[in-house]
Design a protein around this motif. Structure first.
Motif, PDB file in Angstrom:
ATOM      1  N   VAL A 181       0.837  -1.204   0.000  1.00  0.00           N
ATOM      2  CA  VAL A 181       0.000   0.000   0.000  1.00  0.00           C
ATOM      3  C   VAL A 181       0.872   1.254   0.000  1.00  0.00           C
ATOM      4  CG1 VAL A 181      -1.614   1.353   1.387  1.00  0.00           C
ATOM      5  CG2 VAL A 181      -1.992  -1.093   1.071  1.00  0.00           C
ATOM      6  N   ALA A 182       1.913   1.252   0.843  1.00  0.00           N
ATOM      7  CA  ALA A 182       2.793   2.421   0.909  1.00  0.00           C
ATOM      8  C   ALA A 182       3.519   2.639  -0.414  1.00  0.00           C
ATOM      9  CB  ALA A 182       3.799   2.248   2.046  1.00  0.00           C
ATOM     10  N   ALA A 183       3.973   1.553  -1.049  1.00  0.00           N
ATOM     11  CA  ALA A 183       4.711   1.680  -2.311  1.00  0.00           C
ATOM     12  C   ALA A 183       3.841   2.254  -3.418  1.00  0.00           C
ATOM     13  CB  ALA A 183       5.260   0.320  -2.728  1.00  0.00           C
ATOM     14  N   VAL A 184       2.537   2.004  -3.356  1.00  0.00           N
ATOM     15  CA  VAL A 184       1.628   2.514  -4.395  1.00  0.00           C
ATOM     16  C   VAL A 184       1.076   3.891  -4.033  1.00  0.00           C
ATOM     17  CG1 VAL A 184      -0.541   2.102  -5.606  1.00  0.00           C
ATOM     18  CG2 VAL A 184       1.007   0.194  -5.154  1.00  0.00           C
ATOM     19  N   PRO A 200       3.799   7.441  -3.413  1.00  0.00           N
ATOM     20  CA  PRO A 200       4.197   8.231  -4.586  1.00  0.00           C
ATOM     21  C   PRO A 200       3.034   9.026  -5.192  1.00  0.00           C
ATOM     22  CG  PRO A 200       5.159   6.039  -4.709  1.00  0.00           C
ATOM     23  CD  PRO A 200       4.178   6.018  -3.575  1.00  0.00           C
ATOM     24  N   ILE A 201       1.837   8.437  -5.197  1.00  0.00           N
ATOM     25  CA  ILE A 201       0.682   9.175  -5.724  1.00  0.00           C
ATOM     26  C   ILE A 201       0.398  10.386  -4.847  1.00  0.00           C
ATOM     27  CG2 ILE A 201      -1.776   9.037  -6.244  1.00  0.00           C
ATOM     28  CD1 ILE A 201      -1.416   6.086  -6.822  1.00  0.00           C
ATOM     29  N   THR A 236       0.576  14.677  -5.686  1.00  0.00           N
ATOM     30  CA  THR A 236      -0.496  15.665  -5.511  1.00  0.00           C
ATOM     31  C   THR A 236      -0.020  16.916  -4.781  1.00  0.00           C
ATOM     32  OG1 THR A 236      -1.242  14.794  -3.361  1.00  0.00           O
ATOM     33  CG2 THR A 236      -2.161  13.768  -5.354  1.00  0.00           C
ATOM     34  N   SER A 237       1.271  16.990  -4.478  1.00  0.00           N
ATOM     35  CA  SER A 237       1.772  18.091  -3.666  1.00  0.00           C
ATOM     36  C   SER A 237       1.498  19.450  -4.289  1.00  0.00           C
ATOM     37  CB  SER A 237       3.271  17.911  -3.415  1.00  0.00           C
ATOM     38  OG  SER A 237       3.776  18.935  -2.604  1.00  0.00           O
ATOM     39  N   LEU A 278      -9.728  12.492  -4.506  1.00  0.00           N
ATOM     40  CA  LEU A 278      -8.479  11.740  -4.608  1.00  0.00           C
ATOM     41  C   LEU A 278      -7.715  11.783  -3.298  1.00  0.00           C
ATOM     42  CD1 LEU A 278      -6.263  10.221  -6.177  1.00  0.00           C
ATOM     43  CD2 LEU A 278      -5.405  12.458  -6.954  1.00  0.00           C
ATOM     44  N   VAL A 279      -7.642  12.972  -2.687  1.00  0.00           N
ATOM     45  CA  VAL A 279      -6.910  13.109  -1.420  1.00  0.00           C
ATOM     46  C   VAL A 279      -7.575  12.280  -0.326  1.00  0.00           C
ATOM     47  CG1 VAL A 279      -6.294  14.737   0.401  1.00  0.00           C
ATOM     48  CG2 VAL A 279      -5.955  15.362  -1.981  1.00  0.00           C
TER      49      VAL A 279
END
Length: 358
Positions: free
Chosen positions: A226-229, A232-233, A237-238, A264-265
């Protein structure tokens, strides 16, 4: 004006292909320092236990240069717990930074807006309704808790978002609705515990305070995936999060689909929170405290996502070390983080009240 053209002053940045990132040395160096602290805490977390293992042996084992009994203890018994703690802190820190940024409110965390309570209801339902032969560890091994926690978090987030929608979502409305939904879900959790068999209720109650004691490699892999996917997403969004800080009208005017971005957030925060809760239970106040600490360290107008995640990992690892080394018995890590975070919440509320009264 003659002569060489004068370059307009601007903030230095880094461009990677079509992606441009602002260069903030203060954020960068605090992020590097936090990463270094996390690595040190990982080594210490593996070294400390019923038997002390020298940090040099720990490092050699982690890079595959050590074999024997110590290597077995490190890689099989202790490392899963430490990695789970680091990943739980990372995901909760980023989830808290995401929700605090898009709500533009330091109280807008997964704990407050119902996401953590929803994940807890789903996980407790999986524990107490799974049958008398199940326990927390066996459900984790079978994948029951991660699925149930994710479903619970998604349902809670959908309810809060739906009830808070009035031609758009305002942060104050979302927080107020989230507090009400959280209280309702906590009551459901209490009902499930009352109706459960005594052994299952005891297992669920221990899990509800946030604990790393039952973790194994089967706890690490779902959280790592979950963290790996999702991380980065979230980092991608930053820029949109920064635009959203200018207000809905300005963000819409420059072409940002505000409501779609918020969905999305919220989805990212829900997935990250559900994964953390499924692995270690609802570890309290991490998502609330570390984004605000990162905000003050970085001196920015919003919590830096990666810095918040690394500070979350450092907080959970530190709490785990204290729970094992500072007491004659093991204290659940969620109690330590709550003891740290609750006074901070009180201080923040008092400070906000003073600012409003000026």
């Amino acid at each position: 004006m003659t002569g060489a053209a004068v370059r307009a002053p601007g903030r230095a940045g880094v461009r990677i292909g079509p992606i441009g990132l602002a260069w903030r040395p203060r954020v960068f160096w605090y992020t590097v320092a936090s990463l270094g602290a996390v690595l040190v805490l990982v080594v210490l977390g593996v070294a400390i236990g019923s038997t002390w293992i020298a940090p040099g042996i720990v490092v050699r084992s982690l890079v595959g240069l050590e074999t024997g009994p110590d290597a077995f203890i490190i890689t099989t018994l202790r490392l899963p717990r430490v990695l789970t703690g680091a990943l739980v802190g990372l995901t909760l820190g980023i989830a808290g930074a995401l929700t605090q940024t898009f709500t533009r409110n330091p109280l807008g965390t997964p704990d407050i807006i119902g996401v953590t309570s929803g994940a807890s209801v789903g996980a407790v339902a999986a524990i107490v309704l799974g049958g008398g032969t199940y326990s927390v560890s066996s459900l984790v091994l079978s994948g029951g808790i991660p699925v149930a926690a994710t479903i619970g978090a998604l349902v809670a987030a959908a309810v809060v978002y739906g009830l808070g929608w009035r031609g758009g979502v305002q942060s104050y409305r979302l927080i107020l609705v989230g507090i009400g939904v959280s209280a309702t879900l906590d009551a459901v959790t209490s009902y499930l515990l009352v109706r459960a068999k005594i052994t299952l209720a005891a297992a669920a109650s221990q899990w509800l305070v946030g604990s790393l004691s039952s973790t194994s490699w089967s706890s690490v892999w779902p959280l790592l995936i979950v963290a790996a996917v999702a991380v980065p997403i979230a980092l991608a969004t930053s820029a949109a999060l920064g635009i959203g800080q200018l207000g809905d009208e300005v963000a819409t005017g420059v072409g940002l689909a505000v409501q779609r971005h918020r969905l999305l957030v919220i989805a990212l925060a829900v997935v990250l929170t559900a994964a953390a809760v499924a692995a270690a239970g609802p570890v309290g106040f991490v998502a609330f405290v570390v984004p605000q600490v990162g905000l003050r360290l970085a001196g920015t107008n919003r919590p830096p996502l990666l810095l918040a995640g690394l500070l979350g990992a450092a907080l959970v690892l530190t709490a785990d070390l204290l729970s094992r080394a500072a007491f004659p018995w093991q204290v659940p890590v969620g109690i330590i983080t709550t003891v740290i975070g609750a006074p901070y919440l009180i201080w923040l509320l008092i400070r906000h009240r003073k600012e409003m009264s000026r």
